[in-house]
Design an enzyme around this catalytic site. Structure first.
Site, PDB file in Angstrom:
ATOM      1  N   HIS A   4      10.325   3.793  -6.563  1.00  0.00           N
ATOM      2  CA  HIS A   4       9.033   4.100  -7.170  1.00  0.00           C
ATOM      3  C   HIS A   4       8.012   4.346  -6.051  1.00  0.00           C
ATOM      4  O   HIS A   4       7.964   3.572  -5.086  1.00  0.00           O
ATOM      5  CB  HIS A   4       8.591   2.919  -8.049  1.00  0.00           C
ATOM      6  CG  HIS A   4       7.297   3.175  -8.742  1.00  0.00           C
ATOM      7  ND1 HIS A   4       7.192   4.055  -9.806  1.00  0.00           N
ATOM      8  CD2 HIS A   4       6.039   2.718  -8.502  1.00  0.00           C
ATOM      9  CE1 HIS A   4       5.923   4.103 -10.198  1.00  0.00           C
ATOM     10  NE2 HIS A   4       5.212   3.304  -9.423  1.00  0.00           N
ATOM     11  N   ASP A  24      15.208  -3.252 -14.898  1.00  0.00           N
ATOM     12  CA  ASP A  24      15.362  -4.086 -16.089  1.00  0.00           C
ATOM     13  C   ASP A  24      14.824  -3.301 -17.283  1.00  0.00           C
ATOM     14  O   ASP A  24      14.591  -2.092 -17.165  1.00  0.00           O
ATOM     15  CB  ASP A  24      14.698  -5.460 -15.905  1.00  0.00           C
ATOM     16  CG  ASP A  24      13.190  -5.355 -15.758  1.00  0.00           C
ATOM     17  OD1 ASP A  24      12.633  -4.257 -15.968  1.00  0.00           O
ATOM     18  OD2 ASP A  24      12.559  -6.378 -15.450  1.00  0.00           O
ATOM     19  N   GLU A  45      10.253   6.896   1.520  1.00  0.00           N
ATOM     20  CA  GLU A  45      11.278   6.735   0.471  1.00  0.00           C
ATOM     21  C   GLU A  45      12.645   7.125   1.007  1.00  0.00           C
ATOM     22  O   GLU A  45      13.653   6.450   0.749  1.00  0.00           O
ATOM     23  CB  GLU A  45      10.952   7.630  -0.743  1.00  0.00           C
ATOM     24  CG  GLU A  45       9.736   7.216  -1.520  1.00  0.00           C
ATOM     25  CD  GLU A  45       9.534   8.083  -2.762  1.00  0.00           C
ATOM     26  OE1 GLU A  45      10.519   8.456  -3.416  1.00  0.00           O
ATOM     27  OE2 GLU A  45       8.365   8.397  -3.077  1.00  0.00           O
TER      28      GLU A  45
HETATM   29  C1  GRF Z   1      10.015  10.193  -5.965  1.00  0.00           C
HETATM   30  O1  GRF Z   1       8.683  10.134  -5.565  1.00  0.00           O
HETATM   31  C2  GRF Z   1      10.453   8.867  -6.540  1.00  0.00           C
HETATM   32  O2  GRF Z   1       9.832   7.768  -5.949  1.00  0.00           O
HETATM   33  C3  GRF Z   1      10.027   8.984  -7.979  1.00  0.00           C
HETATM   34  O3  GRF Z   1      10.277  10.325  -8.311  1.00  0.00           O
HETATM   35  C4  GRF Z   1      10.229  11.129  -7.139  1.00  0.00           C
HETATM   36  C5  GRF Z   1      11.531  11.856  -7.070  1.00  0.00           C
HETATM   37  O4  GRF Z   1      11.567  12.786  -6.032  1.00  0.00           O
HETATM   38  N1  GRF Z   1      10.726   8.032  -8.817  1.00  0.00           N
HETATM   39  P1  GRF Z   1      12.921  13.501  -5.638  1.00  0.00           P
HETATM   40  O5  GRF Z   1      13.435  14.186  -6.909  1.00  0.00           O
HETATM   41  O6  GRF Z   1      13.876  12.458  -5.141  1.00  0.00           O
HETATM   42  O7  GRF Z   1      12.560  14.511  -4.586  1.00  0.00           O
END
Ligand code: GRF
Length: 207
Positions: free
Chosen positions: A113, A145, A178
């Site tokens: 997230h 969850d 991420e």
């Molecule tokens: C990311 O920002 C992730 O955190 C959120 O949705 C986005 C997905 O990006 N849950 P991608 O499709 O992985 O480029």
């Protein structure tokens, strides 16, 4: 070390940049498990072509409003069971999974997230953070969850919010983190280093 090698399914609805980082980690031998399946509810998702290019099975399971969430979950569960999937990573998957699916993978469904949970769950987390005026935001890998972005937290990474940030610039800064964080969290799981104790996920030392 886990006794068997895990088989990961990645569920993605769109762009798939997190899937890309997971595939790169697997390719580099940093994931410690096999990416065995990619599933999307969106037939046009870039994630599907990324998977196929990497030689990984890619399946579309479309959400049918008439049949509802439980039927959707059953299809996904059946597909995963059939492919002997042992762990699932949601990567930009825009559907809420029913409890019946989660019960099939207890503490084995991960999500990423783009905010420091529990702040700013749900959609448009980066815009929510900017609007609120926080000075620091980031990303969270958590177990899924039955709530929306409420499960036990595995790893988090923080990034600064600058004066001139807009949603795009902040999202890009978070996304770079991420791409490092998700493979790292999954690698901890594959090395059997995560212990879930209520809301807390303990990371055990590497033996
Ligand atoms: C990311 O920002 C992730 O955190 C959120 O949705 C986005 C997905 O990006 N849950 P991608 O499709 O992985 O480029």
């Amino acid at each position: 070390m886990a006794e068997h090698r895990h088989r990961l399914a990645v569920f993605a609805s769109g762009r798939g940049s997190n899937l890309e980082s997971i595939l790169a980690a697997a390719e580099a031998g940093r994931l410690g498990m096999d990416v065995a399946l990619v599933v999307s509810d969106n037939p046009r998702a870039r994630a599907l072509s990324l998977a196929r290019r990497a030689g990984i099975e890619a399946q579309v399971v479309e959400y049918d409003r008439q049949k509802g969430r439980d039927a959707f979950g059953r299809c996904l569960l059946e597909l995963c069971r059939d492919r002997e999937i042992t762990v699932v990573a949601l990567a930009g998957f825009m559907r809420i999974l029913p409890q019946s699916f989660l019960d099939g993978f207890p503490d084995r469904v991960f999500n990423i997230h783009p905010a420091l949970l529990p702040s700013f769950p749900g959609l448009h987390a980066q815009a929510q953070a900017l609007e609120y005026g926080v000075r620091v935001s980031g990303c969270t890998v958590h177990l899924v969850d039955s709530g929306v972005d409420t499960g036990p937290i595995v790893l988090q990474a923080a990034v600064p919010v600058y004066e001139d940030d807009d949603e795009d610039s902040l999202s890009a800064r978070i996304l770079r983190r991420e791409h490092l964080l998700y493979p790292r969290a999954l690698a901890l799981f594959s090395r059997d280093r995560l212990r879930v104790e209520g809301r807390r996920v303990r990371i055990t030392s590497d033996e």
